[in-house]
Design an enzyme around this catalytic site. Structure first.
Site, PDB file in Angstrom:
ATOM      1  N   GLY A  62       0.843  -1.198   0.000  1.00 47.59           N
ATOM      2  CA  GLY A  62       0.000   0.000   0.000  1.00 47.59           C
ATOM      3  C   GLY A  62       0.876   1.244   0.000  1.00 47.59           C
TER       4      GLY A  62
ATOM      5  CB  ILE B  92      -0.798   4.181   6.696  1.00 51.23           C
ATOM      6  CG1 ILE B  92      -1.754   3.110   6.163  1.00 51.23           C
ATOM      7  CG2 ILE B  92      -0.437   5.191   5.626  1.00 51.23           C
ATOM      8  CD1 ILE B  92      -3.184   3.615   5.999  1.00 51.23           C
ATOM      9  CG  ASP B  93      -1.305  -1.201   7.683  1.00 50.39           C
ATOM     10  OD1 ASP B  93      -2.214  -0.358   7.623  1.00 50.39           O
ATOM     11  OD2 ASP B  93      -1.182  -2.143   6.878  1.00 50.39           O
TER      12      ASP B  93
ATOM     13  CD  GLU C  79     -15.487   9.921  24.336  1.00 53.00           C
ATOM     14  OE1 GLU C  79     -15.542   9.655  23.125  1.00 53.00           O
ATOM     15  OE2 GLU C  79     -15.273  11.053  24.785  1.00 53.00           O
TER      16      GLU C  79
ATOM     17  NE  ARG D 265      18.047  15.947  -5.830  1.00 54.94           N
ATOM     18  CZ  ARG D 265      17.168  16.928  -5.677  1.00 54.94           C
ATOM     19  NH1 ARG D 265      17.179  17.642  -4.581  1.00 54.94           N
ATOM     20  NH2 ARG D 265      16.290  17.202  -6.618  1.00 54.94           N
TER      21      ARG D 265
ATOM     22  N   GLY E 132      -8.645  12.061  21.753  1.00 57.21           N
ATOM     23  CA  GLY E 132      -9.362  11.958  23.032  1.00 57.21           C
ATOM     24  C   GLY E 132     -10.594  11.079  22.925  1.00 57.21           C
TER      25      GLY E 132
ATOM     26  NE  ARG F  86     -26.963   8.994  11.683  1.00 58.32           N
ATOM     27  CZ  ARG F  86     -28.039   8.783  12.439  1.00 58.32           C
ATOM     28  NH1 ARG F  86     -28.057   7.782  13.313  1.00 58.32           N
ATOM     29  NH2 ARG F  86     -29.102   9.564  12.329  1.00 58.32           N
TER      30      ARG F  86
ATOM     31  NE  ARG G 291     -27.197  11.721  15.145  1.00 59.15           N
ATOM     32  CZ  ARG G 291     -27.412  12.252  13.951  1.00 59.15           C
ATOM     33  NH1 ARG G 291     -26.389  12.631  13.202  1.00 59.15           N
ATOM     34  NH2 ARG G 291     -28.635  12.397  13.500  1.00 59.15           N
TER      35      ARG G 291
ATOM     36  N   GLY H 253       5.312  -7.386   4.071  1.00 60.59           N
ATOM     37  CA  GLY H 253       5.031  -8.276   2.936  1.00 60.59           C
ATOM     38  C   GLY H 253       6.018  -8.020   1.804  1.00 60.59           C
TER      39      GLY H 253
HETATM   40  O1  F6P Z   1      -1.245  -1.902   4.191  1.00 63.28           O
HETATM   41  C1  F6P Z   1      -1.853  -0.675   4.004  1.00 63.28           C
HETATM   42  C2  F6P Z   1      -3.337  -0.846   3.857  1.00 63.28           C
HETATM   43  O2  F6P Z   1      -3.914   0.428   3.617  1.00 63.28           O
HETATM   44  C3  F6P Z   1      -4.051  -1.534   5.016  1.00 63.28           C
HETATM   45  O3  F6P Z   1      -4.276  -0.658   6.083  1.00 63.28           O
HETATM   46  C4  F6P Z   1      -5.296  -2.023   4.362  1.00 63.28           C
HETATM   47  O4  F6P Z   1      -5.802  -3.158   5.024  1.00 63.28           O
HETATM   48  C5  F6P Z   1      -4.834  -2.382   2.985  1.00 63.28           C
HETATM   49  O5  F6P Z   1      -3.639  -1.667   2.751  1.00 63.28           O
HETATM   50  C6  F6P Z   1      -5.813  -2.057   1.895  1.00 63.28           C
HETATM   51  O6  F6P Z   1      -5.293  -2.537   0.709  1.00 63.28           O
HETATM   52  P1  F6P Z   1      -5.856  -2.149  -0.728  1.00 63.28           P
HETATM   53  O7  F6P Z   1      -5.448  -0.734  -1.006  1.00 63.28           O
HETATM   54  O8  F6P Z   1      -5.186  -3.118  -1.642  1.00 63.28           O
HETATM   55  O9  F6P Z   1      -7.339  -2.263  -0.671  1.00 63.28           O
END
Ligand code: F6P
Length: 319
Positions: A11, A126-127, A187, A25, A185, A243, A162, A104
């Site tokens: 990703g 980002i994970d 909950e 660079r 913050g 929601r 809500r 991966g």
């Molecule tokens: O590994 C980054 C990530 O955004 C995960 O948070 C998410 O589960 C996955 O990739 C989503 O993958 P794709 O963009 O292939 O749907």
């Protein structure tokens, strides 16, 4: 001449471009030649490899995504496909590779290492699920993006009294939910590490409203439950309108924040230096404030340390 290929995989994550720029660079600085691989491992197999110039990386430090593209390519689990990739590189006279991606992607690089390609992995996801680093490139920016969204959700939840259930990404890792939960913050934070206790979540929402709060925010890692159905159950059993919002891929995009740009720049410079000096295949990491190097296989064998202190914060500082 030291020739290095570079690709982004998995990703995309904000800051990948800053790393690509810094690698180019740094290659100039170290008198190496950098080759861009388009579209990750698939591009490697297809021979989409081209020399990279200074101009190719101009004005990208602030850009989200990755100019090299990324492709999910399950075929790369096959040894014959991996061998083909190594052969392709060698046909260009290249035996060094920088992989910018997550766990991966590094596992994908293992066979290249076995085929005498010197690989340096730069964690970017980002994970934040790469065990060998405190922070992966892109995580901080994604947390900020999630927090901005949760702040907005709080405005509307508070106005209507809500509960908001917010699903964030993270795959099997709760860091994104944990950090955005603390910073907003919220909950209640539910992650793979806390486990999914539906009755407990509903009880917590009830308690929040009993304390005269005008809103309750539940941040939850993806893949744990259907958040739409959780929202309906909370509403039915707590009596508070609820929601659900799935933040989804917006968390992956956007301009990298300064932290991610600096981290990307430091790691890419280190990666090129390691390859220039033939220090062996490795995965880089940030430990405290230091960029550290793990032997490639050691990094793959590591397990992520649980962020106990952060979970304690959530528990103990619940209003
Ligand atoms: O590994 C980054 C990530 O955004 C995960 O948070 C998410 O589960 C996955 O990739 C989503 O993958 P794709 O963009 O292939 O749907």
């Amino acid at each position: 001449m030291c020739k290095i290929a570079i690709l982004t995989s998995g990703g995309d994550a904000p800051g990948m471009n800053a790393a690509i720029r810094a690698a180019q660079r740094s290659a100039l600085h170290h008198n190496c030649k950098l080759f861009a691989v388009q579209d990750a491992f698939k591009g490697l197999v297809d021979g989409k490899i081209r020399p990279f110039s200074r101009d190719d990386v101009a004005r990208i430090i602030n850009r989200g995504g990755t100019i090299l593209g990324s492709v999910r390519y399950p075929e790369f689990k096959r040894k014959d496909v991996q061998k083909l990739a190594a052969q392709r590189m060698k046909s260009f006279g290249i035996d060094k590779l920088i992989i910018i991606g997550g766990g991966g992607s590094f596992r994908g690089g293992r066979e290249l290492v076995n085929d005498d390609i010197e690989v340096v992995g730069i964690p970017a996801t980002i994970d934040n699920d790469v065990p060998s680093t405190d922070y992966a490139i892109g995580f901080h920016t994604a947390v900020n993006t999630a927090v901005q969204s949760i702040d907005r959700l709080r405005d509307t939840s508070d106005s209507h009294q809500r509960c908001s259930v917010v699903e964030v990404m993270g795959r099997d890792c709760g860091d994104l939910a944990l950090f955005s939960g603390i910073a907003s913050g919220s909950e209640i934070v539910v992650t793979p590490e806390t486990g999914y206790d539906e009755a407990g979540i509903i009880e917590n929402v009830k308690e929040a409203f009993k304390r005269n709060k005008r809103h309750a925010i539940v941040v939850i890692t993806e893949n744990m439950t259907d958040v739409g159905s959780l929202a309906r159950k909370i509403e039915d059993r707590s009596g508070f309108e609820t929601r659900a919002t799935v933040l989804g891929h917006v968390q992956r995009g956007g301009s990298p924040d300064a932290f991610d740009r600096v981290l990307a720049t430091r790691m890419a410079h280190q990666a090129v230096a390691n390859l220039k000096h033939g220090q062996g295949s490795a995965v880089l990491g940030l430990k405290g404030n230091d960029i550290i190097t793990h032997a490639f296989q050691d990094a793959l064998d590591m397990e992520k340390e649980p962020l106990d202190e952060h979970f304690t914060l959530i528990r103990e500082l619940k209003e």
